[in-house]
Design an enzyme around this catalytic site. Structure first.
Site, PDB file in Angstrom:
ATOM      1  N   GLU A  82      41.318  10.806  96.505  1.00 59.01           N
ATOM      2  CA  GLU A  82      41.923   9.508  95.944  1.00 59.01           C
ATOM      3  C   GLU A  82      43.312   9.260  95.970  1.00 59.01           C
ATOM      4  O   GLU A  82      43.836   8.151  95.950  1.00 59.01           O
ATOM      5  CB  GLU A  82      41.447   9.387  94.455  1.00 59.01           C
ATOM      6  CG  GLU A  82      39.983   9.367  94.327  1.00 59.01           C
ATOM      7  CD  GLU A  82      39.303   8.021  94.780  1.00 59.01           C
ATOM      8  OE1 GLU A  82      40.011   6.952  94.762  1.00 59.01           O
ATOM      9  OE2 GLU A  82      37.968   8.284  95.238  1.00 59.01           O
ATOM     10  N   GLU A 117      48.127   2.729  93.762  1.00 59.32           N
ATOM     11  CA  GLU A 117      47.741   2.556  94.944  1.00 59.32           C
ATOM     12  C   GLU A 117      48.476   1.867  95.975  1.00 59.32           C
ATOM     13  O   GLU A 117      49.428   1.315  95.539  1.00 59.32           O
ATOM     14  CB  GLU A 117      46.167   1.707  94.716  1.00 59.32           C
ATOM     15  CG  GLU A 117      46.530   0.346  94.587  1.00 59.32           C
ATOM     16  CD  GLU A 117      44.997  -0.461  94.608  1.00 59.32           C
ATOM     17  OE1 GLU A 117      44.798  -1.007  95.687  1.00 59.32           O
ATOM     18  OE2 GLU A 117      44.425  -0.527  93.589  1.00 59.32           O
ATOM     19  N   ASN A 167      38.274  -1.531  82.682  1.00 59.10           N
ATOM     20  CA  ASN A 167      38.410   0.083  82.659  1.00 59.10           C
ATOM     21  C   ASN A 167      39.677   0.479  81.702  1.00 59.10           C
ATOM     22  O   ASN A 167      39.662   1.454  81.088  1.00 59.10           O
ATOM     23  CB  ASN A 167      38.309   0.547  84.007  1.00 59.10           C
ATOM     24  CG  ASN A 167      37.065   0.601  84.742  1.00 59.10           C
ATOM     25  OD1 ASN A 167      36.171   0.684  84.268  1.00 59.10           O
ATOM     26  ND2 ASN A 167      37.052   0.297  86.156  1.00 59.10           N
TER      27      ASN A 167
END
Length: 235
Positions: free
Chosen positions: A88, A97, A135
């Site tokens: 990841e 990211e 989340n």
């Protein structure tokens, strides 16, 4: 009875000071199955943000992680988590990211709590690349940290970042049918951890190269830990 109690207290006294009885050690204090040198071997090019101490500090949030079952299972679970984390984050290189064009799409404004940190604030961060306002809300509630209003904590505090990764690993099944933790401790195999993390995009032949990348990392890490990878590696 009083004499016996007095004798016990006396035996605990050293130089007139009573020695406090210590609580049972936490998972981190008892000894994580991955040593710091092994962690460094797994991630030779890691970002300095991802500290080993941040990881071991985070273990107290989910003490069952890599601390359930036989020594083999404990090491397999640790390797499985770190292999997925490696995939990841490009080997623990990326804290946030890289595809910033996705940022505005990570807030579901229909949620009753909305997007208090801003529409573009809930991009992927940390070892599992936590994303979306719901989340951040769920992870923050579980961990007792206000991540909804301050999601930036995940890119600023190594312990918080690792805790969000363990939150997903131990409590979320994603597109799978079990949590990654349960997949490893109950013998379902590494492949089911992939399914629970990104199965809708990678499993069942959808992206075999990505699956292979995760499996390769898992096999490397189990070798570092001196344990077999087990069965059912693919999804």
């Amino acid at each position: 009875m009083r004499r016996r109690i007095a004798a016990i207290l006396s035996s605990l006294a050293l130089g007139g000071a009573v020695v406090a009885l210590q609580p049972a050690p936490s998972a981190s204090a008892a000894g994580f199955v991955v040593s710091e040198s092994q962690f460094n071997q797994m991630f030779p090019n890691r970002n300095s943000f991802y500290t080993y101490s941040g990881l071991t500090d985070a273990l107290s949030a989910y003490p069952a992680f890599a601390n359930t079952g036989s020594d083999t299972v404990k090491k397999q679970e640790a390797a499985a988590f770190l292999a997925n984390v490696s995939h990841e984050t490009g080997g623990l290189v990326y804290v946030v990211e890289q595809n910033t064009s996705n940022y505005p799409h990570y807030c579901d404004a229909s949620q009753p709590y909305g997007c208090p940190a801003g529409q573009a604030a809930y991009y992927g961060r940390g070892p599992i690349q936590l994303s979306w306002n719901f989340n951040y809300k769920a992870a923050g509630d579980a961990l007792g940290i206000d991540l909804l209003n301050n999601p930036y904590q995940v890119e600023q505090n190594a312990s918080v970042a690792w805790k969000t990764g363990l939150w997903y690993w131990d409590t979320q099944s994603g597109p799978g049918t079990m949590t990654p933790h349960n997949a490893m401790v109950n013998g379902a195999g590494f492949g089911q951890t992939i399914r629970s993390i990104n199965g809708s995009l990678e499993c069942d032949g959808k992206n075999p190269a990505q699956v292979q990348s995760r499996v390769d990392a898992y096999q490397r890490f189990t070798q570092v830990l001196g344990v077999s990878p087990g069965d059912n590696l693919y999804c």
